[in-house]
Design a protein around this motif. Structure first.
Motif, short mmCIF file in Angstrom:
data_model
loop_
_atom_site.label_atom_id
_atom_site.label_comp_id
_atom_site.label_asym_id
_atom_site.label_seq_id
_atom_site.Cartn_x
_atom_site.Cartn_y
_atom_site.Cartn_z
N LEU A 570 0.75 -1.35 -0.15
CA LEU A 570 0.00 -0.17 -0.41
C LEU A 570 0.53 1.30 0.04
CD1 LEU A 570 -2.30 1.31 -0.23
CD2 LEU A 570 -2.62 1.28 2.11
N ARG A 571 1.76 1.33 0.89
CA ARG A 571 3.20 2.85 0.74
C ARG A 571 3.62 2.97 -0.54
NH1 ARG A 571 4.36 0.02 6.05
NH2 ARG A 571 6.15 -0.68 5.27
N GLU A 572 4.22 1.41 -1.07
CA GLU A 572 4.75 1.70 -2.73
C GLU A 572 3.43 2.32 -3.56
OE1 GLU A 572 6.29 -2.21 -2.95
OE2 GLU A 572 8.00 -1.83 -2.07
N LEU A 573 2.13 1.80 -3.30
CA LEU A 573 1.26 2.36 -4.61
C LEU A 573 1.12 3.74 -4.64
CD1 LEU A 573 -1.32 -1.38 -4.45
CD2 LEU A 573 0.35 -0.53 -6.33
N LEU A 574 1.02 4.01 -3.09
CA LEU A 574 0.09 5.14 -2.70
C LEU A 574 1.89 6.48 -2.97
CD1 LEU A 574 -1.32 4.79 0.54
CD2 LEU A 574 -2.28 5.37 -0.77
N GLN A 575 2.90 6.48 -2.95
CA GLN A 575 3.95 6.72 -3.13
C GLN A 575 3.59 7.16 -4.72
OE1 GLN A 575 6.31 8.52 -1.27
NE2 GLN A 575 7.25 9.07 -3.46
N ALA A 576 3.47 5.52 -5.55
CA ALA A 576 2.97 5.68 -7.13
C ALA A 576 2.88 6.62 -7.73
CB ALA A 576 3.45 4.11 -7.43
#
Length: 578
Positions: A570-576
């Motif tokens: 989720l953190r990676e997706l929000l960053q992306a």
């Protein structure tokens, strides 16, 4: 549809120019980047049939006919899939894989062709041994070369000569029955249909025997009824008399370019004309000229001459030809009618006057326009208003069938000269755009990103080569994503594939019709513009896929909660997304 390796179909379509294939049968006119014509698959007055050289496919906006060069031959020449592939491969100098041919050939149909070919060879062997049959052909002036050219044979007398020779087991007997070579009486006894007759094989567009015509010799000395003077095969799975023309195969073989076709009534008329050097003669098979005949004639030659007896029956046959020809009088086509003196036929005329005399008669043949107005005005007094009204009532429904063009306009003009009735109204204007309550037309509905991406790929398949797997959007839950993914994969595996070849891949699937509709529309812009649009659509689909997964994880967070792997994702997706 028979299966042939996709790589072979791609290569075949890449080497085939659909414009050349279609233009050889339907005259095309250039309109911008595409070509147009009146549709050959339905009668229309204004062109709605387009052929795209860049996409290598055709589409009719009137009747919906569409496809590649392969499907065009299947629809226009009425070929099976494998036959259409064979025809294009022959023109391209390619050879269809032998194993594929054997695997896809319909054994029942091929066996039926083989049985009729065996019957033809049987009849030819018996001609060599029959003094009576050869004497008949000698008396009619038919030389050995023309006998061989038309594979003329002789069916021996007796009720079972062919049956005994070729029907040696139940399977072969059944094939002879299906091919129309045997008859059955009321008691169920099976016997040869053709007996003591000179035999004329009828060939299809590929030169294969599909039926026979038989001409009776002298009446039997024992007083038996010899039957009708000419006898044709019945309708069979291979033979439909309203669609075939006797001699057309030989005309094609004898003429690199066919400038005209001469339609006569009998086998011997065709034979006699060929014998004297007139090698453009064909015959209907004991039936009036049908619409299929008319289309087949004009498909092969721009000028068609109908040669009939000058009696009442001949003129009635000519009028039936007019009714079939009028809806097919597109630009560049001409029809003429030659009526012979009483007691004469093409055979007797060409034997007495030679080819030059027969050609002279053809040059004086009656044009379709004159024969039409002479016929519809018969018995009508043009000196009265009532007579003019009657002529107009007779002529207008027939003239309305003529496609738009100079011929139709001139025919309407002639009717106006004779009757004073106004010319045909101009064709309807194109449909106005749908409008709302105000004066501005309603905007077209916005297309989905998936539909846009697919449309762009169909315009230019090579756009898919700019993408690199893995493709994030494949996980998106939207209609059409699987189809888009499959299209991109196809192009990746076959980088040189054309639009037409892509459509051929989906021809037997439910998606095929929808893809064809999308491909038939021309999109504004050039390849650079399409590439930018395509990449933007894919980028937006990727963002939607990312948001879809974010929504899934956030929903899970509100429920049972996320594990460490979920939190990291989720953190990676929000960053992306940011």
């Amino acid at each position: 549809m028979a299966r042939i390796p996709d790589a072979f179909i791609d290569d075949l379509l890449a080497r085939t120019d659909i414009v050349e294939v279609v233009n050889a049968r339907v005259p095309l006119k250039r309109q911008g980047k595409e070509y147009s014509a009146r549709c050959p698959f339905h009668d229309e007055r204004s062109p709605s049939f387009t052929v795209s050289p860049t996409k290598q496919f055709y589409h009719c906006f009137g009747c919906g006919a569409h496809g590649t060069a392969i499907s065009f031959l299947m629809q226009y020449d009425r070929l099976e899939f494998l036959d259409a592939v064979d025809e294009l491969a022959r023109q391209a100098g390619m050879e269809v894989p032998r194993e594929t041919q054997q695997r896809n050939a319909n054994p029942d149909t091929q066996d039926l062709f083989n049985a009729l070919e065996a019957a033809s060879r049987f009849f030819q062997r018996h001609l060599a041994g029959s003094d009576r049959a050869r004497a008949y052909l000698d008396a009619r002036g038919v030389g050995e070369a023309v006998r061989a050219q038309f594979a003329i044979g002789y069916a021996p007398d007796g009720f079972s000569a062919l049956k005994d020779a070729l029907g040696t087991d139940p399977r072969r007997l059944q094939l002879l029955e299906r091919g129309g070579m045997l008859s059955k009486n009321d008691r169920g006894h099976v016997y040869d249909k053709f007996r003591d007759r000179v035999m004329f094989p009828i060939l299809d567009r590929r030169g294969r025997v599909i039926a026979f015509g038989g001409r009776v010799l002298d009446a039997p000395t024992d007083g038996r009824d010899a039957g009708p003077k000419y006898l044709n095969s019945p309708e069979t799975p291979l033979f439909h008399k309203g669609r075939e023309l006797y001699g057309l195969w030989q005309v094609r073989q004898a003429n690199p370019k066919i400038e005209r076709l001469i339609v006569v009534e009998g086998y011997m008329d065709v034979i006699a004309l060929f014998e004297h050097g007139v090698s453009q003669a064909v015959a209907t098979l004991g039936t009036a000229t049908t619409p299929d005949h008319a289309e087949l004639l004009f498909r092969n030659a721009p000028d068609v001459y109908f040669c009939f007896d000058g009696d009442r029956a001949g003129r009635s046959a000519a009028w039936k030809a007019v009714e079939s020809v009028l809806p097919r009088m597109r630009e560049g086509r001409q029809a003429f009618f030659l009526f012979l003196p009483e007691g004469e036929d093409p055979d007797s005329i060409v034997r007495s006057e030679g080819a030059q005399g027969f050609d002279a008669r053809l040059r004086d043949a009656t044009p379709l326009s004159r024969f039409f107005f002479d016929t519809v005005s018969a018995g009508v007094s043009l000196s009265t208003l009532d007579g003019k009204a009657r002529l107009a009532e007779r002529a207008k429904p027939l003239l309305a069938q003529i496609p738009d063009g100079a011929f139709g306009d001139l025919m309407q003009q002639r009717l106006t000269e004779l009757t004073g009735v106004g010319a045909r109204p101009p064709p309807a204007e194109t449909r106005a755009p749908i409008r709302g309550r105000g004066s501005q037309p309603l905007a077209p509905p916005k297309r989905s990103l998936v539909r846009s991406a697919i449309s762009l790929l169909l315009q230019q398949p090579s756009l898919a080569l700019d993408l690199a797997p893995p493709y994030r959007f494949v996980a998106l839950r939207q209609p059409g994503i699987e189809l888009l993914t499959e299209l991109i994969a196809l192009v990746s595996m076959r980088p040189d594939i054309t639009t037409g070849a892509l459509l051929e891949h989906f021809a037997d699937r439910e998606d095929g019709a929808a893809l064809q509709k999308l491909a038939s529309h021309s999109m504004p812009g050039d390849v650079a513009h399409w590439r930018e649009e395509f990449q933007d659509a894919i980028a937006q689909l990727d963002r939607q896929t990312l948001q879809q997964r974010v929504d899934e994880l956030q929903e899970k967070q509100r429920g049972p909660g996320l594990d460490e792997a979920d939190k990291t994702e989720l953190r990676e997706l929000l960053q992306a997304r940011r």
